[in-house]
Motif scaffolding. Structure first.
Motif, PDB file in Angstrom:
ATOM      1  N   GLY A 129       3.118   6.294  -5.341  1.00 43.40           N
ATOM      2  CA  GLY A 129       2.972   6.524  -6.770  1.00 43.40           C
ATOM      3  C   GLY A 129       3.503   5.386  -7.614  1.00 43.40           C
ATOM      4  O   GLY A 129       3.449   5.427  -8.837  1.00 43.40           O
ATOM      5  N   GLY A 130       4.044   4.405  -6.959  1.00 42.21           N
ATOM      6  CA  GLY A 130       4.486   3.219  -7.684  1.00 42.21           C
ATOM      7  C   GLY A 130       5.854   3.354  -8.330  1.00 42.21           C
ATOM      8  O   GLY A 130       6.416   2.380  -8.817  1.00 42.21           O
ATOM      9  N   THR A 131       6.407   4.561  -8.335  1.00 40.84           N
ATOM     10  CA  THR A 131       7.740   4.707  -8.931  1.00 40.84           C
ATOM     11  C   THR A 131       8.614   5.572  -8.047  1.00 40.84           C
ATOM     12  O   THR A 131       8.129   6.389  -7.257  1.00 40.84           O
ATOM     13  CB  THR A 131       7.679   5.383 -10.316  1.00 40.84           C
ATOM     14  N   LEU A 179       0.837  -1.195   0.000  1.00 39.65           N
ATOM     15  CA  LEU A 179       0.000   0.000   0.000  1.00 39.65           C
ATOM     16  C   LEU A 179       0.879   1.255   0.000  1.00 39.65           C
ATOM     17  O   LEU A 179       0.572   2.235  -0.681  1.00 39.65           O
ATOM     18  CB  LEU A 179      -0.940  -0.017   1.214  1.00 39.65           C
ATOM     19  N   ALA A 180       1.971   1.196   0.725  1.00 42.34           N
ATOM     20  CA  ALA A 180       2.883   2.339   0.759  1.00 42.34           C
ATOM     21  C   ALA A 180       3.443   2.625  -0.627  1.00 42.34           C
ATOM     22  O   ALA A 180       3.519   3.770  -1.068  1.00 42.34           O
ATOM     23  CB  ALA A 180       4.018   2.071   1.750  1.00 42.34           C
ATOM     24  N   ILE A 181       3.823   1.565  -1.331  1.00 40.74           N
ATOM     25  CA  ILE A 181       4.362   1.747  -2.682  1.00 40.74           C
ATOM     26  C   ILE A 181       3.302   2.383  -3.582  1.00 40.74           C
ATOM     27  O   ILE A 181       3.577   3.315  -4.331  1.00 40.74           O
ATOM     28  CB  ILE A 181       4.846   0.394  -3.253  1.00 40.74           C
ATOM     29  N   ALA A 182       2.082   1.885  -3.458  1.00 37.63           N
ATOM     30  CA  ALA A 182       1.012   2.437  -4.278  1.00 37.63           C
ATOM     31  C   ALA A 182       0.783   3.908  -3.945  1.00 37.63           C
ATOM     32  O   ALA A 182       0.659   4.756  -4.834  1.00 37.63           O
ATOM     33  CB  ALA A 182      -0.262   1.627  -4.060  1.00 37.63           C
ATOM     34  N   LEU A 218       8.674   0.673  -8.634  1.00 37.18           N
ATOM     35  CA  LEU A 218       8.885   0.140  -7.281  1.00 37.18           C
ATOM     36  C   LEU A 218       8.141  -1.190  -7.115  1.00 37.18           C
ATOM     37  O   LEU A 218       6.997  -1.316  -7.542  1.00 37.18           O
ATOM     38  CB  LEU A 218       8.344   1.124  -6.242  1.00 37.18           C
ATOM     39  N   VAL A 219       8.813  -2.142  -6.526  1.00 31.34           N
ATOM     40  CA  VAL A 219       8.135  -3.413  -6.239  1.00 31.34           C
ATOM     41  C   VAL A 219       8.501  -3.865  -4.832  1.00 31.34           C
ATOM     42  O   VAL A 219       9.524  -3.466  -4.282  1.00 31.34           O
ATOM     43  CB  VAL A 219       8.536  -4.541  -7.223  1.00 31.34           C
ATOM     44  N   SER A 220       7.624  -4.697  -4.271  1.00 30.22           N
ATOM     45  CA  SER A 220       7.986  -5.314  -2.989  1.00 30.22           C
ATOM     46  C   SER A 220       8.340  -6.766  -3.253  1.00 30.22           C
ATOM     47  O   SER A 220       7.906  -7.358  -4.240  1.00 30.22           O
ATOM     48  CB  SER A 220       6.796  -5.256  -2.029  1.00 30.22           C
TER      49      SER A 220
END
Lengths: 407, 263, 340, 350, 237
Positions: free
Chosen positions: A84-86, A78-81, A92-94
């Motif tokens: 902004g995902g980048t 959720l934090a990555i999303a 960005l990936v987990s």
């Protein structure tokens, strides 16, 4: 929903930009126009164009404790999303690494993460028993790790500069607990139970010691076996000393069994536990109503911004947070924002981040997270910690007292 | 001279008296048989001699040494070996290995010798192997040394069990129905073989057997047990005629086995 | 701490309750051991599956209102469902993981059982996730399952399993009554009565029924039993069925009386029940019951005199002591002296 | 095509069954194992760690193989000796009591201590057989874990022991996974050497005889009491050795490291590999310890798959991957020999 | 039509051939004996008849019906009851339970009761011991129980595997006496024996099995006179 998300994103961007500018001003750094030679005492992380940027999550993802690990992974996702995902255009990936809440596999996971050129930092491990040996590996490779859950005092006592944690250690929780029991509730006898784990026994013994030191009378301390269902025998011996309160150091599931069996054994006093039991689904709901009136402490919450809104969003996406999702969420954002701030693009178009720069940035930057206003000390512990005492009322946790540390 | 003497030996299982005040004098270098109906206590007595059961009363002496309280392995070291009614080999070990285990009481190499392969170990293993091969030959299992015991034909298993017992160089051998499941021809061979053991290797033989032809053919002395009690003892001719024995054991047509020769 | 009779009696009652669970689960171990001489390490997981099936059932009964209108019927249905669920699981496990190993070396089925135990635990935990993954399969842009079906399946699986602790509705509450100083909760009384009745039923089944005799015959000698016209595979299947059903009953009981269930809940009771089965003499049915109660009582009595952390040490020590003097368990036969 | 593959596997089998081929194969594998830490590839540290850890389990497996595979004593509490070895080193070479005794001095001591514990465990269980033995040893394993959890003054309880010293060898601090990789490799070779020689000696024969028929073994003069205790002691000694290496490598230990799953894993690996077989222990360790790490890519389905594979492996090869020479003959033999009275044959042959 | 007919049966354990094409038949009302040494294939023949081992070639017909389509536990339903080698009494079950299991495949309660009376008549000793556990019986009593148990299936064919093994001579006689009695009451018997003396006294016809092959088939008188039988099985040199 979608709007909220973008709003959040914008907010975070704004904070990040503000931070970046403030840093530039305060540090009086030269404007980075010329291609500079990027250097770092601990070495550099270089992400080639098109490569991903990975946040590792070391936790129990399969087996008995998987429910907590999955919760952490969800928090990070959720934090990555929300970020902004980048990261400056890099995706960005987990990536989860299953350590089963144990030492040896945690070290293996650490080696695996260490060998991953796309790794930015690690959230976890979850358990103190894994943090201690795994952090040796992370330190060796200068990999930033932020644990949202490991409370053992020893974790930050070894001088690792790459290590941060987002919870208050046992001592502080114990202090607030004892203070509350003695002064606020005016109780003088206490019985202590724990689950014989690093976490549970650690905090239970801290409470035990401090309660006795505060002039209280500890009528007994007993350990239970995790995984049992009937604790009536140990409860009977616990209650034999007629304590006014029972403290339980351990996790929510057993906590629920203990409180309901305490009540059915006729105990009418106060039940108190640490952050491990502060879970609505697995403590309050699982106790069949017996948890009503119990107390729990929870660290690092204070100055929290937007937790309720966050919880709604999280629940909608996954399920109600179990325990460490909020901490993992904040951990991930702390890392990402700091990384965003120190990342540079070199002349080959690679994204370059200095390891020490990242650590220093994290340490230097206060963060307003959903779990509180977070700030780290030199040892990686939270500088300003607030510990909140919650009371179970009408089937939910209600905060009744907040104590701030570090001011 | 007496090699084994049992004085007043009694063994009970719960309420059941399996062996009742049993006296036995076994003279050296005889072939001595114990016969009796099923459940008469014959095998139980063997188990008392070999130390698997501790008799409640009485004592057993082997060459003057009391066997009271001795474990089976100690008794084996003293020089008593046995075979079983239902063959009990080390099924998943080879013929040679079975015999090597049988030599156990005579070998001395320690664990340290085995790990370090000391000269002593080498010498002993070599000799043991030689001896094992000799025994393979003696009992007529040539060519079967590498076979797992469980793969051997029935008759060969019987012989291997005897070879294993012989490997410890015993002075007394207890044979529990050595010809069970054999045809008359094989039984006759086994009889000769048992006589050889006594004559050539100078081993005293104590035998449990149902096949009257074998019993009467090779025993020098026969003891008859019924419900744990000795009801007769003497040379074969005498036993055959003993009315008590005929009633309890042999039956009227007694002879079922013996008499057939005259059919 | 002085000796307090009423609290001692309460403790005994606690011990009997826990002992009931141990005994019910131990029976399955013992029965399976009897016919196959194998330790069914996955038995604790079958108990767990029973609890999950029961939970799903009772929640649906709450949804349709039966739980509120006729609670006794609802509880009854739940028990039946949990029992059937566990029984089917047990029979399936036997068919898939043990039957192919009927003639293999002795320890092979043990390892297969350990694998099955891990598998079942993870299977229940991952159910919703797997459902999501499978119904979400797309081939190109074509989704294999319509979205409504996908939602239905995932919804069902989420109601059924998953990693989180799940909670039974509090059927019996924490109420109780007093006899003098002794406080007794209803739930304990119900557990005790139900377990004892179940076990008496089982005893008569094994002792006097046609199946019981066949089962004991198979336990002694499979070849000869088949010569009598007994279908060995069927008897083994039914043994698993009954043993698993008992574990299912225990599973639903645990859910109803302790409320929470989770995928890992079978492990500790599984080990304890195995201990109980051995204590009583494994393969021996009255022995398993006796062993279960002995272990349950031993634990509470141990806690009376020693710190609770030594509880399990006490119970294992009791086990060792008993086995030293009686190496085949309390009711075990003076075994295995192969007929010489 | 199929035929071609078949002929290739046939050919491989042929090569492997000739002594030269076999040694060449073993040599090649050994050489590969030797150079892995020196190679430069992305996941090197990870694989060094994983293979090193597998090596540690090979050591444990060789120890338990003596007890279970050779002597036929079903021991489910092997973790106890691993724990004793680990704690012995951690207590004597850490800041806990501020004693910093050299690894090389503590190592034999830790192993001897574990061996002694093996004898202590052995004495009460001498008369027990099969599954009775299994549950008592399981209990012993749990008791040791509970003791290290609760004897807080001695062991620091659940909080574990941290800051355990690294071993030094000629002034070199053995710290990295690569160091331990080679150290473990050496111990693996020693353990294989020792257990192999024991297996083929009078001692090993006595163990196997005891496994086959305890009474008959005693009747041919094997002191079964002594040999059982010896098996427990040797197994425990090796387990203790493994424990001490583990605690030096990890640098910190906690009671949770010594749960029952360790015992179960070691038992599974020797059975999957082939009971009583030393190459089986090696293969079994790779299957059981390396495999879960390979399954990491399946993330949370990892254990599900692992459990499933355990069942499949057992059904596909009930006798294990490499049954010991004796046992292989036996399994082959089952087809030959007439079904004995103890056989449970329900359906026709095969 | 013969009651039991074995036609050219080849049977294997793995790749080892245990039966090399044996043929034999048993007619209604006969006592037929199958004599052979250990390892000759007697037990294998019985395993084939009881469907515990499927022949690779050949067939076993009972009353003209092929037995190969049945599983082991269904054979008894077809009318073949076994008295296994070593008696195979369920030692933990009572005498009554053992007998009840003999009638496991039957459901005609009244007739079972009748048969129970009948076997108690043949073996009065069992009536006395009906509640005793099988394991506590003496060897001779166990043989009686095993035979009685097989009779409880009301078989048309009773197959006995080495009933004399391990019994005292005095008991062997009585076992064979009861065998003749059973035959008189209408049960056909296939008697597999090593003890050729006794077998040839009670049987009407006999076969000699050697290394998986039938080498001789004759009337009892014929077999008694045969030189090979005299030497190998009767011990007459």
């Amino acid at each position: 929903m979608e709007e909220e998300k973008t709003a959040m994103k914008r907010l975070i961007r704004l904070v990040a930009v503000l931070m970046l500018t403030s840093m530039i001003f305060t540090a009086c750094a030269p404007a980075a126009e010329e291609p500079v030679v990027i250097e770092d005492e601990w070495g550099l992380m270089t992400f080639t164009p098109g490569s991903k940027v990975t946040l590792g999550v070391s936790s129990a993802l399969a087996g008995a404790y998987a429910v907590y690990g999955q919760d952490m992974l969800n928090g990070v996702d959720l934090a990555i999303a929300d970020f902004g995902g980048t990261l400056q255009g890099w995706e960005l990936v987990s990536k989860g690494g299953d350590d089963g809440c144990e030492g040896a596999p945690a070290v293996t996971v650490a080696e695996q993460f260490a060998a991953d050129p796309t790794l930015l930092a690690v959230i976890g491990p979850m358990c103190s028993g894994s943090v201690v040996p795994a952090s040796d590996i992370y330190a060796e490779h200068n990999i930033i790790m932020v644990t949202p859950s490991s409370t053992a005092v020893v974790v930050t006592a070894r001088g690792y500069e790459n290590l941060f944690r987002l919870v208050a250690n046992d001592d502080l929780q114990a202090e607030v607990t004892v203070d509350f029991l003695r002064k606020d509730l005016g109780l003088s006898t206490l019985a202590v139970l724990h689950d014989q784990s690093i976490y549970g026994q650690g905090i239970a013994e801290a409470v035990h010691g401090k309660f006795a030191a505060a002039g209280g009378d500890v009528t007994g301390i007993e350990g239970i076996t995790r995984g049992d269902v009937d604790y009536s025998a140990v409860i009977a011996t616990t209650l034999a000393g007629n304590p006014e309160a029972v403290y339980y150091g351990g996790m929510d599931a057993e906590g629920a069994l203990i409180i309901s069996q305490l009540r059915s054994a006729g105990f009418e006093g106060v039940f108190f536990g640490p952050d491990g039991i502060k879970s609505k689904p697995t403590f309050i709901d699982a106790s069949g109503g017996a948890a009503e009136g119990s107390y729990a402490t929870f660290g690092a919450v204070g100055g929290a911004t937007g937790y309720d809104e966050w919880e709604v969003r999280f629940t909608e996406l996954y399920d109600a947070p179990v325990a460490y999702a909020p901490g993992s969420y904040d951990s991930a954002l702390i890392i990402l924002q700091a990384a965003d701030a120190v990342a540079q693009v070199d002349s080959d178009g690679n994204l370059v981040i200095g390891r020490k720069a990242l650590a220093d940035k994290i340490r230097a930057t206060p963060f307003a997270g959903i779990t509180g206003a977070l700030e780290f000390t030199a040892t990686g512990d939270l500088g300003k910690v607030s510990i909140t005492v919650f009371h179970v009322e009408n089937g939910d946790f209600v905060d009744v007292k907040k104590v701030d540390f570090g001011d | 001279m007496t090699i084994l003497s049992s004085n007043n030996v009694t063994k009970r299982f719960g309420g059941l008296v399996a062996v009742d005040q049993f006296d036995l004098d076994l003279r050296e270098l005889t072939i001595h048989s114990i016969i009796g109906p099923n459940g008469a206590g014959k095998t139980t007595f063997f188990n008392c001699v070999t130390g698997f059961y501790a008799p409640e009363e009485g004592d057993i002496y082997f060459n003057g040494t009391s066997l009271k309280g001795l474990q089976p392995d100690r008794i084996a070291h003293l020089g008593i070996a046995r075979t079983y009614q239902n063959i009990r080999l080390f099924a998943n070990m080879s013929t040679i290995e079975n015999i090597l285990v049988g030599q156990h009481p005579r070998l001395k190499a320690s664990m340290v010798d085995a790990i370090l392969h000391t000269p002593r170990y080498h010498k002993e293993e070599e000799e043991a192997l030689e001896e094992a091969n000799r025994l393979v030959q003696f009992v007529g299992l040539v060519g079967l040394g590498d076979h797992l015991a469980r793969n051997l034909p029935y008759g060969a298993q019987r012989r291997l069990e005897i070879a294993r017992a012989l490997a410890s160089k015993p002075k007394l051998m207890l044979l529990d129905e050595p010809t069970a499941g054999m045809n008359p021809h094989e039984s006759a061979e086994m009889m000769r073989f048992i006589q050889n053991l006594r004559d050539e290797l100078e081993i005293t033989i104590l035998l449990i057997e149902h096949d009257m032809r074998v019993v009467m053919g090779i025993s020098e002395i026969i003891t008859v047990l019924d419900y744990g009690v000795k009801i007769a003892e003497g040379p074969p001719e005498e036993i055959q005629r003993n009315p008590r024995v005929i009633e309890a054991y042999l039956g009227r047509g007694a002879a079922s086995g013996l008499g057939q020769n005259s059919t | 701490m002085g000796f307090d009779l009423s609290s001692f009696i309460e403790q005994l009652l606690n011990g009997l309750t826990v002992g009931s669970f141990y005994a019910l689960i131990a029976l399955g171990y013992s029965m399976v051991y009897g016919v196959l001489t194998m330790i069914n390490f996955a038995h604790g997981e079958i108990f767990m599956v029973g609890a999950y099936v029961g939970l799903y059932t009772i929640n649906r009964l709450v949804d349709v209102g039966l739980y509120d209108s006729n609670r006794i019927l609802a509880v009854g249905i739940t028990f039946i469902a949990g029992t059937i669920g566990a029984a089917i699981t047990g029979v399936t496990v036997e068919r898939l993981a043990y039957r192919p190993l009927r003639r293999a070396a002795r320890l092979a089925p043990l390892i297969s059982a350990i694998g099955m135990s891990i598998f079942l635990q993870e299977f229940i935990r991952l159910l919703p996730k797997m459902g999501e993954a499978i119904t979400g399969i797309t081939i190109g842009s074509f989704t294999l399952f319509p979205e409504s079906l996908q939602q239905g399946v995932v919804g069902f699986l989420e109601d059924f399993g998953g990693a989180r602790v799940k909670t039974y509705p509090g059927v019996f509450g924490v109420g109780g009554f007093d006899i003098g100083d002794i406080h007794i909760t209803y739930s304990r009384v119900i557990i005790l009565i139900m377990s004892v009745l179940t076990m008496i039923g089982l005893y008569f089944l094994v002792r006097y029924s046609r199946f019981g005799k066949a089962m004991r015959a198979v336990a002694e000698d499979k070849d000869i039993a088949s010569m009598m016209g007994i279908d060995i595979d069927q008897v083994i299947s039914r043994t698993f069925l009954i043993g698993s059903a008992l574990a299912g009953i225990a599973g639903v009981m645990v859910g109803m009386f302790y409320l929470q269930i989770r995928p890992t809940m079978g492990f500790v009771p599984g080990i304890k029940a195995f201990t109980a089965a051995v204590l009583g003499g494994i393969g021996n049915i009255p022995g398993a019951m006796l062993g279960g109660y002995a272990l349950g009582l031993g634990e509470v009595i141990g806690v009376q005199f020693l710190p609770a952390v030594y509880k399990d040490i006490v119970s294992f020590s009791i086990l060792v002591l008993i086995l030293i003097f009686k190496p085949t368990g309390i009711l075990g036969e003076a075994l295995a002296e192969k007929k010489m | 095509m199929k035929k071609r593959i078949a002929s290739v596997t046939e050919r491989v089998k042929e090569i492997l069954s000739s002594p030269i081929g076999r040694w060449a194969f073993i040599g090649a594998v050994l050489a590969l194992i030797l150079i892995i830490p020196l190679m430069n590839f992305q996941q090197r540290a990870f694989w060094v760690r994983v293979i090193g850890y597998t090596g540690l389990y090979i050591i444990l497996g060789l120890g338990l193989n003596v007890v279970v595979g050779l002597a036929g004593l079903l021991d489910l509490g092997y973790v106890a000796f691993y724990a004793i070895g680990a704690y012995a080193y951690a207590l004597l070479a850490s800041g806990h009591f501020d004693t910093h005794i050299s690894f090389w001095l503590v190592l034999p001591f830790a192993a001897l201590l574990a061996g002694f514990a093996g004898i202590l465990l052995g004495i009460p269980v001498l008369r027990m057989r099969g599954d009775y033995l299994a549950i008592v040893t399981l209990g012993f394993g749990e008791i040791i874990r509970m003791l290290v959890t609760n004897l807080t003054d001695l062991t620091n309880g659940s909080q574990g022991l941290i800051g355990i010293d690294s071993p030094y060898l000629f002034g070199l601090e053995l710290k990295t996974s690569t160091h331990f990789y080679y150290m473990i490799l050496i111990f693996v070779i020693i353990a294989i050497f020792v257990t192999q020689r024991l297996d083929r000696s009078r001692v090993g024969r006595s163990w196997v005889a005891m496994r086959e028929d305890e009474d008959a073994a005693q009747m041919v003069g094997v002191n079964t009491t002594r040999y059982k205790l010896l098996a427990f002691a040797v197994g425990a000694f090796i387990g203790g050795l493994g424990g001490a290496i583990f605690s030096a490598w990890q640098g910190s230990i906690f009671p949770d490291n010594f749960n029952i799953m360790v015992s179960i894993n070691v038992l599974c690996l020797i059975i999957i590999g082939g009971m009583g077989s030393i190459p089986g222990v090696v293969i079994g360790s790779f299957a059981l310890i390396t495999l879960p790490d390979i399954l990491r890519q399946f993330s949370d389905y990892r254990l599900l798959l692992f459990g499933f594979l355990l069942v499949v492996m057992m059904i596909a090869r009930p006798e294990g991957f490499i049954p010991s020479q004796r046992r292989r003959l036996e399994l082959h033999a089952e087809e030959i020999a007439h079904a004995g009275p103890s056989e449970t044959i329900t359906e026709g042959g095969s | 039509m013969p009651l039991l007919e074995i036609q050219n049966v080849h049977a294997y354990y793995g790749n080892i051939q245990a039966l090399k094409g044996i043929s034999l038949h048993v007619d209604q009302g006969e006592i037929v004996t199958l004599i052979g040494a250990n390892g000759a294939g007697k037990t294998t023949t019985l395993r084939v008849i009881s469907c515990l081992l499927k022949p690779r070639q050949g067939s076993v017909l009972l009353d003209g019906q092929d037995l190969s389509e049945f599983k082991a536990h269904q054979v008894v339903n077809q009318g073949v009851a076994m008295v296994p080698e070593g008696r195979g009494v369920f030692s933990k079950l009572s005498v009554m339970e053992n007998l009840e299991l003999g009638a496991y495949s039957r459901s005609d309660k009244a007739e079972i009761q009748e048969d129970l009376e009948r076997v108690f008549e043949i073996f009065p000793r069992l009536r006395e011991r009906r509640s005793q556990v099988g394991g506590t019986l003496s060897g001779g009593e166990q043989q009686m129980l095993s035979t009685a148990r097989a009779l409880m299936a009301r078989p048309s064919l009773l197959v006995m595997d080495e009933p004399s093994m391990g019994l005292a001579p005095v008991l062997i006689e009585s076992v064979f006496e009861s065998l003749i009695e059973i035959n008189k009451q209408g049960t056909t018997i296939l008697l597999v024996e090593q003890n050729a003396h006794m077998a040839l006294q009670v049987a009407t016809r006999g076969y000699v099995l050697q290394t998986g092959e039938i080498v001789l088939s004759d009337s009892v008188e014929g077999l008694r006179k045969n030189a090979m039988v005299q030497k190998a099985y009767l011990g007459i040199e």
